[in-house]
Design a protein around this motif. Sequence first.
Motif, PDB file in Angstrom:
ATOM      1  N   GLY A 133       0.790  -1.227   0.000  1.00 22.32           N
ATOM      2  CA  GLY A 133       0.000   0.000   0.000  1.00 22.32           C
ATOM      3  C   GLY A 133       0.821   1.274   0.000  1.00 22.32           C
ATOM      4  N   HIS A 134       2.140   1.172  -0.024  1.00 17.63           N
ATOM      5  CA  HIS A 134       3.011   2.345  -0.022  1.00 17.63           C
ATOM      6  C   HIS A 134       3.660   2.513  -1.392  1.00 17.63           C
ATOM      7  CE1 HIS A 134       2.741   2.989   4.317  1.00 17.63           C
ATOM      8  NE2 HIS A 134       2.766   1.670   4.420  1.00 17.63           N
ATOM      9  N   VAL A 135       3.857   3.753  -1.764  1.00 15.74           N
ATOM     10  CA  VAL A 135       4.473   4.083  -3.046  1.00 15.74           C
ATOM     11  C   VAL A 135       5.937   4.444  -2.802  1.00 15.74           C
ATOM     12  CG1 VAL A 135       4.412   5.654  -5.021  1.00 15.74           C
ATOM     13  CG2 VAL A 135       2.276   4.917  -3.944  1.00 15.74           C
ATOM     14  N   PRO A 136       6.842   3.818  -3.532  1.00 13.81           N
ATOM     15  CA  PRO A 136       8.260   4.142  -3.333  1.00 13.81           C
ATOM     16  C   PRO A 136       8.552   5.612  -3.656  1.00 13.81           C
ATOM     17  CG  PRO A 136       8.017   2.143  -4.646  1.00 13.81           C
ATOM     18  CD  PRO A 136       6.661   2.756  -4.521  1.00 13.81           C
ATOM     19  N   SER A 137       9.437   6.189  -2.881  1.00 23.12           N
ATOM     20  CA  SER A 137       9.877   7.565  -3.143  1.00 23.12           C
ATOM     21  C   SER A 137      11.055   7.576  -4.115  1.00 23.12           C
ATOM     22  CB  SER A 137      10.283   8.257  -1.831  1.00 23.12           C
ATOM     23  OG  SER A 137      11.304   7.519  -1.170  1.00 23.12           O
ATOM     24  N   ALA A 138      11.716   6.424  -4.293  1.00 22.37           N
ATOM     25  CA  ALA A 138      12.829   6.319  -5.240  1.00 22.37           C
ATOM     26  C   ALA A 138      13.090   4.848  -5.558  1.00 22.37           C
ATOM     27  CB  ALA A 138      14.089   6.950  -4.647  1.00 22.37           C
ATOM     28  N   TRP A 139      13.662   4.645  -6.713  1.00 23.69           N
ATOM     29  CA  TRP A 139      14.138   3.333  -7.119  1.00 23.69           C
ATOM     30  C   TRP A 139      15.569   3.543  -7.550  1.00 23.69           C
ATOM     31  CZ3 TRP A 139      10.952  -0.422 -10.642  1.00 23.69           C
ATOM     32  CH2 TRP A 139      11.629  -1.632 -10.768  1.00 23.69           C
ATOM     33  N   VAL A 140      16.500   3.003  -6.779  1.00 24.49           N
ATOM     34  CA  VAL A 140      17.922   3.185  -7.060  1.00 24.49           C
ATOM     35  C   VAL A 140      18.545   1.805  -7.162  1.00 24.49           C
ATOM     36  CG1 VAL A 140      20.087   4.235  -6.321  1.00 24.49           C
ATOM     37  CG2 VAL A 140      17.922   5.348  -5.738  1.00 24.49           C
ATOM     38  N   GLY A 141      19.085   1.488  -8.322  1.00 20.73           N
ATOM     39  CA  GLY A 141      19.670   0.166  -8.521  1.00 20.73           C
ATOM     40  C   GLY A 141      18.618  -0.903  -8.323  1.00 20.73           C
ATOM     41  N   ARG A 142      18.916  -1.856  -7.464  1.00 20.59           N
ATOM     42  CA  ARG A 142      17.984  -2.962  -7.206  1.00 20.59           C
ATOM     43  C   ARG A 142      17.190  -2.767  -5.927  1.00 20.59           C
ATOM     44  NH1 ARG A 142      22.823  -5.834  -9.047  1.00 20.59           N
ATOM     45  NH2 ARG A 142      23.382  -5.931  -6.866  1.00 20.59           N
ATOM     46  N   HIS A 143      17.066  -1.519  -5.448  1.00 16.20           N
ATOM     47  CA  HIS A 143      16.318  -1.258  -4.221  1.00 16.20           C
ATOM     48  C   HIS A 143      15.226  -0.226  -4.440  1.00 16.20           C
ATOM     49  CE1 HIS A 143      20.130  -2.808  -2.282  1.00 16.20           C
ATOM     50  NE2 HIS A 143      19.191  -3.520  -1.701  1.00 16.20           N
ATOM     51  N   LEU A 144      14.098  -0.447  -3.771  1.00 10.08           N
ATOM     52  CA  LEU A 144      13.000   0.517  -3.727  1.00 10.08           C
ATOM     53  C   LEU A 144      13.040   1.182  -2.358  1.00 10.08           C
ATOM     54  CD1 LEU A 144      10.187  -1.714  -5.246  1.00 10.08           C
ATOM     55  CD2 LEU A 144      11.450   0.110  -6.395  1.00 10.08           C
ATOM     56  N   PHE A 145      12.860   2.500  -2.333  1.00 10.58           N
ATOM     57  CA  PHE A 145      12.972   3.297  -1.119  1.00 10.58           C
ATOM     58  C   PHE A 145      11.627   3.938  -0.794  1.00 10.58           C
ATOM     59  CE2 PHE A 145      17.126   2.717  -2.793  1.00 10.58           C
ATOM     60  CZ  PHE A 145      17.934   2.610  -1.690  1.00 10.58           C
ATOM     61  N   TYR A 146      11.354   4.076   0.500  1.00 13.50           N
ATOM     62  CA  TYR A 146      10.070   4.599   0.978  1.00 13.50           C
ATOM     63  C   TYR A 146      10.285   5.673   2.033  1.00 13.50           C
ATOM     64  CZ  TYR A 146       8.316   0.333  -1.170  1.00 13.50           C
ATOM     65  OH  TYR A 146       8.020  -0.673  -2.058  1.00 13.50           O
ATOM     66  N   ASN A 147       9.525   6.761   1.915  1.00  8.83           N
ATOM     67  CA  ASN A 147       9.630   7.838   2.892  1.00  8.83           C
ATOM     68  C   ASN A 147       8.351   8.008   3.710  1.00  8.83           C
ATOM     69  OD1 ASN A 147       7.869   9.067   1.106  1.00  8.83           O
ATOM     70  ND2 ASN A 147       9.319  10.618   0.424  1.00  8.83           N
ATOM     71  N   ASP A 148       7.410   7.081   3.562  1.00 10.41           N
ATOM     72  CA  ASP A 148       6.116   7.225   4.251  1.00 10.41           C
ATOM     73  C   ASP A 148       5.814   6.067   5.202  1.00 10.41           C
ATOM     74  OD1 ASP A 148       5.722   5.291   2.301  1.00 10.41           O
ATOM     75  OD2 ASP A 148       3.802   6.107   1.617  1.00 10.41           O
ATOM     76  N   ILE A 149       6.850   5.381   5.643  1.00  7.83           N
ATOM     77  CA  ILE A 149       6.663   4.275   6.595  1.00  7.83           C
ATOM     78  C   ILE A 149       6.884   4.826   7.995  1.00  7.83           C
ATOM     79  CG2 ILE A 149       7.418   1.964   7.287  1.00  7.83           C
ATOM     80  CD1 ILE A 149       6.399   2.027   4.406  1.00  7.83           C
ATOM     81  N   LEU A 150       5.928   4.598   8.886  1.00  4.92           N
ATOM     82  CA  LEU A 150       6.061   5.113  10.246  1.00  4.92           C
ATOM     83  C   LEU A 150       6.666   4.128  11.154  1.00  4.92           C
ATOM     84  CD1 LEU A 150       2.672   6.952  10.505  1.00  4.92           C
ATOM     85  CD2 LEU A 150       4.905   7.890   9.942  1.00  4.92           C
TER      86      LEU A 150
END
Length: 150
Positions: A133-150
């Motif tokens: 249910g969260h949208v990644p804030s970035a995709w760098v290389g082989r990783h997805l990053f999230y800034n909205d996880i509490l």
Amino acid sequence: MTTGISAAAESTTQGHAVDLLARTIWGEARGESVRGQEAVAAVVMNRLARAVAKGGYWWGNSVAEICLKPRQFSCWNSADANWPALLLVAPPDPGFECCQRIARRAVAGSLGDCTGQATHYHANDVSPRWAAGHVPSAWVGRHLFYNDIL
């Protein structure tokens, strides 16, 4: 005014933070580009910034606490197949030396953030429950990053 003893202690603490962060970067992203490794470092520093802003946070209040928090960075799990190598890697390993340079910049506050202030990430070939249910804030290389996880 800083005494010699407290300056030495601060230097030791900073050196410990750099070493743990470098090992975390190496353990989590040694197969990634420099940008991918910087992204992992940014996550640790973003967690630290959030902890400082909130006066403390569950994942830790220092680089060392954040890196070593159980079940947060799989490279530190003693059951991880790469854990023994993580403990032993040292210069002149060129990959580790690169991670050390990134970690020094991060701890000094001079590392940029290509993750959009992410505090979490995962490899793009897995789907952890916490990311649903969260949208990644970035995709760098082989990783997805999230800034909205509490």
